[in-house]
Design an enzyme around this catalytic site. Structure first.
Site, PDB file in Angstrom:
ATOM      1  CB  SER A   2       3.093   0.689   2.746  1.00 16.53           C
ATOM      2  OG  SER A   2       2.634   0.149   3.971  1.00 16.53           O
TER       3      SER A   2
ATOM      4  CG  ASP B 139      -4.148  -4.558   2.030  1.00 13.41           C
ATOM      5  OD1 ASP B 139      -4.125  -4.085   3.186  1.00 13.41           O
ATOM      6  OD2 ASP B 139      -3.291  -4.247   1.178  1.00 13.41           O
TER       7      ASP B 139
ATOM      8  CG  HIS C  93      -1.834  -1.192   3.392  1.00 10.64           C
ATOM      9  ND1 HIS C  93      -1.426  -2.456   3.042  1.00 10.64           N
ATOM     10  CD2 HIS C  93      -0.721  -0.506   3.734  1.00 10.64           C
ATOM     11  CE1 HIS C  93      -0.115  -2.541   3.158  1.00 10.64           C
ATOM     12  NE2 HIS C  93       0.343  -1.379   3.577  1.00 10.64           N
TER      13      HIS C  93
END
Length: 330
Positions: free
Chosen positions: A60, A305, A308
């Protein structure tokens, strides 16, 4: 018990992340996004055979939209204005290096490499394409998070785990090189102890030094067992590192000194968080009510968050990596 809950929630969050294989094109110095059906891919790569190609393998931290259905609001609020599959409020690192299209969702990097091999066998990419390509391999720490949960946050087995991860990574990199990709850029491990999920126990004022030491050990083995070994055997540079550890630390330090955001007390504090420890950014309860809060100005935050960086954070990291990227592109 508190630490166990911390790492359990970390794993739950990371379980949302799918390992996927994708490719990017840098067209005439501009970023250009394309459809990826089989025939248009084949036609496109023949038309642009002289362009630099970026093949991305990872997670991610490099994903620009592989998990569109699993990433809810408020992700994507800064760019493109709605959820688009990125685990951030906007752009991620790969957006600044090159835009890539998703080809398939698969569980691990070895499967990604095998799918890439299949594309070569189908002649979606030619040998000429490979000669003008660079692979980006992103490894952000999911294996470590899984280990921490399974072993009740005990770091004693980390050295053995790191050696296993580096060994598997070396095999995957060899496969990519054997397929004809001439250069590979591998991300080092970011300072895991500075991720908000881990720094929350310190009220976002300090990083976990033990986990940052684990990141440093990972990066040391990456240099010794992969960078030096591969480049010495090849007698030319084929593996390059993108030092995320130093880039994160430098960007965080600059952010701390020039924050301008009175809402977020420190650079380690994320912009989007759950309303309680039972919720994460983007969560809703059974009635559909949002169970998260978002800072007033995400553009001033480094972390979006608990895991990330924000678009602003990734841009800061990208700025720190500029010299390394120039070397790789030469």
């Amino acid at each position: 018990m508190a630490q166990r809950t911390l790492f359990t929630s970390l794993l739950i969050f990371l379980c949302l992340i799918l390992f996927t294989e994708a490719h990017a094109l840098i067209i005439g110095g501009k970023l250009q996004l394309h459809r990826h059906d089989h025939h248009s891919r084949r036609r496109r790569h023949h038309e642009h055979s002289s362009d630099l190609k970026l093949f991305v393998f990872g997670d991610s931290y490099a994903d620009t939209g592989n998990c569109r259905k699993s990433v809810p609001e408020p992700y994507g609020t800064t760019f493109p204005g709605k959820p688009a599959g990125r685990f951030s409020d906007g752009r991620v690192l790969t957006d600044y290096i090159g835009v890539f299209n998703t080809l398939v969702d698969e569980p691990n990097m070895t499967t990604q490499v095998k799918f890439f091999q299949q594309l070569l066998e189908e002649k979606v990419f030619t040998k000429h394409d490979l000669n003008s390509s660079v692979a980006l391999v992103s490894l952000a720490g999911n294996d470590y998070a899984t280990y921490l949960v399974k072993n009740n946050s005990d770091l004693q087995g980390f050295p053995g785990l790191t050696k296993a991860i580096i060994g598997q990574l070396a095999m995957n990199l060899k496969l990519i090189l054997d397929l004809g990709v001439p250069k590979i850029a591998v991300t080092s491990m970011e300072p895991m102890g500075c991720l908000p999920q881990l720094s929350a126990v310190y009220s976002y004022k300090n990083c976990s030094e033990s986990l940052n030491s684990a990141s440093k050990f990972h990066n040391q083995l990456l240099q010794q067992e992969i960078l030096q070994t591969f480049n010495n055997e090849s007698k030319r540079p084929v593996i390059f590192t993108l030092d995320l550890y130093s880039a994160f630390m430098s960007a965080l330090m600059k952010k701390e000194n020039h924050s301008g955001n009175v809402e977020l007390k420190t650079s380690l504090q994320p912009c989007c968080v759950g309303v309680s420890k039972d919720y994460l950014c983007g969560n809703a309860d059974k009635s559909g009510k949002k169970r998260y809060i978002v800072c007033e100005n995400p553009k001033l935050s480094f972390f979006w968050d608990n895991i990330h960086p924000s678009q602003n954070g990734w841009h800061a990291v990208f700025s720190e990596l500029q010299s390394s990227l120039r070397i790789i592109r030469e």
